[in-house]
Each structure stands twice: as C-alpha cells, then as structure tokens.
Design a protein around this motif. Structure first.
Motif, short mmCIF file in Angstrom:
data_model
loop_
_atom_site.label_atom_id
_atom_site.label_comp_id
_atom_site.label_asym_id
_atom_site.label_seq_id
_atom_site.Cartn_x
_atom_site.Cartn_y
_atom_site.Cartn_z
N ARG A 191 31.66 37.65 10.06
CA ARG A 191 30.39 38.34 10.27
C ARG A 191 30.60 39.56 11.18
O ARG A 191 30.07 40.63 10.94
CB ARG A 191 29.37 37.39 10.89
CG ARG A 191 27.97 37.93 11.01
CD ARG A 191 27.09 37.66 9.81
NE ARG A 191 27.15 36.31 9.31
CZ ARG A 191 26.32 35.33 9.67
NH1 ARG A 191 25.36 35.56 10.53
NH2 ARG A 191 26.45 34.13 9.14
N LEU A 211 18.14 42.46 12.48
CA LEU A 211 19.34 41.91 11.84
C LEU A 211 19.18 41.88 10.33
O LEU A 211 18.07 41.70 9.82
CB LEU A 211 19.61 40.51 12.38
CG LEU A 211 20.00 40.46 13.85
CD1 LEU A 211 20.03 39.02 14.34
CD2 LEU A 211 21.34 41.12 14.07
N TRP A 259 23.39 32.14 4.87
CA TRP A 259 24.18 32.55 6.02
C TRP A 259 23.96 31.56 7.15
O TRP A 259 22.88 30.99 7.29
CB TRP A 259 23.74 33.92 6.51
CG TRP A 259 24.24 35.06 5.70
CD1 TRP A 259 24.98 35.01 4.56
CD2 TRP A 259 24.03 36.44 5.98
NE1 TRP A 259 25.25 36.26 4.11
CE2 TRP A 259 24.68 37.17 4.96
CE3 TRP A 259 23.38 37.14 6.97
CZ2 TRP A 259 24.69 38.54 4.92
CZ3 TRP A 259 23.39 38.51 6.92
CH2 TRP A 259 24.03 39.20 5.91
N ARG A 268 16.17 39.97 16.81
CA ARG A 268 16.06 39.32 15.50
C ARG A 268 15.48 40.19 14.40
O ARG A 268 16.01 40.20 13.28
CB ARG A 268 15.24 38.03 15.64
CG ARG A 268 15.22 37.19 14.38
CD ARG A 268 14.54 35.86 14.60
NE ARG A 268 13.26 35.94 15.27
CZ ARG A 268 12.10 36.19 14.67
NH1 ARG A 268 12.06 36.37 13.38
NH2 ARG A 268 10.98 36.25 15.36
N VAL A 299 25.99 35.51 16.65
CA VAL A 299 25.97 36.59 17.63
C VAL A 299 26.39 36.05 19.00
O VAL A 299 27.15 36.71 19.73
CB VAL A 299 24.58 37.28 17.68
CG1 VAL A 299 24.49 38.23 18.86
CG2 VAL A 299 24.33 38.03 16.39
N ASP A 352 23.19 30.63 10.96
CA ASP A 352 22.20 31.20 11.87
C ASP A 352 22.77 32.41 12.62
O ASP A 352 23.82 32.32 13.25
CB ASP A 352 21.77 30.11 12.86
CG ASP A 352 20.75 30.61 13.86
OD1 ASP A 352 19.91 31.44 13.49
OD2 ASP A 352 20.80 30.16 15.02
N HIS A 353 22.08 33.55 12.51
CA HIS A 353 22.53 34.77 13.18
C HIS A 353 22.67 34.57 14.69
O HIS A 353 23.60 35.09 15.29
CB HIS A 353 21.56 35.92 12.93
CG HIS A 353 21.69 36.56 11.58
ND1 HIS A 353 22.89 36.78 10.95
CD2 HIS A 353 20.74 37.05 10.75
CE1 HIS A 353 22.69 37.37 9.79
NE2 HIS A 353 21.39 37.55 9.64
N ARG A 354 21.73 33.86 15.30
CA ARG A 354 21.77 33.70 16.75
C ARG A 354 23.05 32.99 17.18
O ARG A 354 23.70 33.39 18.14
CB ARG A 354 20.54 32.94 17.24
CG ARG A 354 20.48 32.85 18.75
CD ARG A 354 19.19 32.25 19.21
NE ARG A 354 19.08 32.29 20.66
CZ ARG A 354 18.00 31.96 21.32
NH1 ARG A 354 16.92 31.56 20.68
NH2 ARG A 354 17.97 32.02 22.63
N TRP A 396 29.98 43.32 9.83
CA TRP A 396 28.99 44.18 10.49
C TRP A 396 29.63 45.38 11.16
O TRP A 396 29.00 46.42 11.29
CB TRP A 396 28.17 43.37 11.49
CG TRP A 396 27.18 42.46 10.85
CD1 TRP A 396 26.95 42.29 9.52
CD2 TRP A 396 26.29 41.58 11.50
NE1 TRP A 396 25.97 41.36 9.31
CE2 TRP A 396 25.54 40.90 10.52
CE3 TRP A 396 26.05 41.28 12.84
CZ2 TRP A 396 24.57 39.97 10.83
CZ3 TRP A 396 25.08 40.34 13.14
CH2 TRP A 396 24.35 39.70 12.15
N SER A 429 19.88 37.80 4.32
CA SER A 429 20.73 37.40 3.21
C SER A 429 20.11 37.88 1.90
O SER A 429 18.90 37.85 1.72
CB SER A 429 20.88 35.88 3.19
OG SER A 429 21.60 35.49 2.05
#
Length: 164
Positions: free
Chosen positions: A64, A18, A28, A15, A35, A30-32, A68, A21
């Motif tokens: 995303r 990463l 954005w 975390r 991913v 949730d990144h989790r 990335w 925003s």
C-alpha cells in the motif's frame, strides 16, 4: 491505540481524502491499520518484515505504501489536508529562514573541489548524458526546488515571486 498511531480526531480528518476500493480487486485491509503501520515503520525505522502483527501482514502495509508513493496519493493527501486546514484558518503561512553560518571541521580544509569524473563505459558505448555530470543534474534539481519554494512562499505572502 499505540504510541504514535493516529488518534480518532486525526483519523476523522484524514479519512475522507483516502482512496476507495474500486471493487474489482477484492476488499482492502482497513486504511487506518495500514497507515498506522506505515507511520510506525517511518518513526522507528524497522524493516518491513519486522512490523508488529497489529498492523496486519507486513506485505500489505509495504504494498500500500509503495502503491500510494508511486501514484501520488501521498502528495494529494498533503495538498487536500493543507487546503482544508487553510480554508479553516488553521495554518499560519509565515516562513522563517535561518541564515546561521556553520563552520566546517578543520579536517575539511583542502578537499578536492572538482566533481568526480564519470565512470568509463564498457565497449566504447557513449553514456546517455555524457555532458551532464551528477553534480550538474543535482544542482539543476536544487535550483528548481528553490524556485518552487520561493514561488510558494510568495503566493502565501500575496506578493509576486522573485527569482534572484
């Protein structure tokens, strides 16, 4: 948490690295969650549109991942996580190279050894890299990668790199 998704401990290590925003483009997802969607797709090979709903909209996960990949975020993540693990002494940098010989199938004997000829151009146009075949550019890239790996291994071992 589903099978193959990030555990809480794995997520806490990942975390901090990463991107955040910038606030201009809205919030954005949730990144989790995203991913985990990317990991699911890589692990199973499903089409983007077939991602389970628990990962959110498939297009968000795809965009995303594409973003990335294009801006080098995945490479930076790898470097930062490796650097942190190396500083904590959690990485063993010993490298083992296997020199096993693999025999070709009997039907592979007698194959053509010349690279295929370049396709003919339309209207007499000269190709951009007429003197460089696909095999030569692939070979040059392979040599470059091997040199990078040898230098990386030499740095890890603490000795000067050798390019033989």
């Amino acid at each position: 948490m589903g099978r193959g998704e990030l555990s809480d401990a794995e997520w806490e290590r990942l975390r901090p690295f990463l991107p955040v925003s910038n606030g201009r483009c809205g919030r954005w997802r949730d990144h989790r969650q995203v991913v985990n969607g990317i990991l699911h797709r890589v692990r199973t090979g499903v089409q983007w549109r077939d991602l389970p709903e628990r990962f959110g909209p498939w297009k968000t996960v795809y965009e995303r991942h594409r973003l990335w990949s294009a801006d080098g975020t995945w490479g930076r993540l790898l470097q930062q996580v490796q650097a942190e693990a190396d500083a904590a002494g959690e990485i063993d940098w010993n490298v083992s190279v296997d020199s096993t010989i693999v025999r070709a199938h009997q039907h592979a004997a007698g194959a053509r050894t010349d690279p295929p000829s370049a396709p003919a151009s339309k209207g007499g146009e000269v190709p951009e890299h007429q003197d460089e075949t696909a095999w030569q550019s692939l070979h040059a890239r392979l040599v470059e990668v091997v040199r990078e790996v040898r230098a990386w291994v030499a740095r890890a071992a603490g000795s000067p790199p050798s390019f033989t």
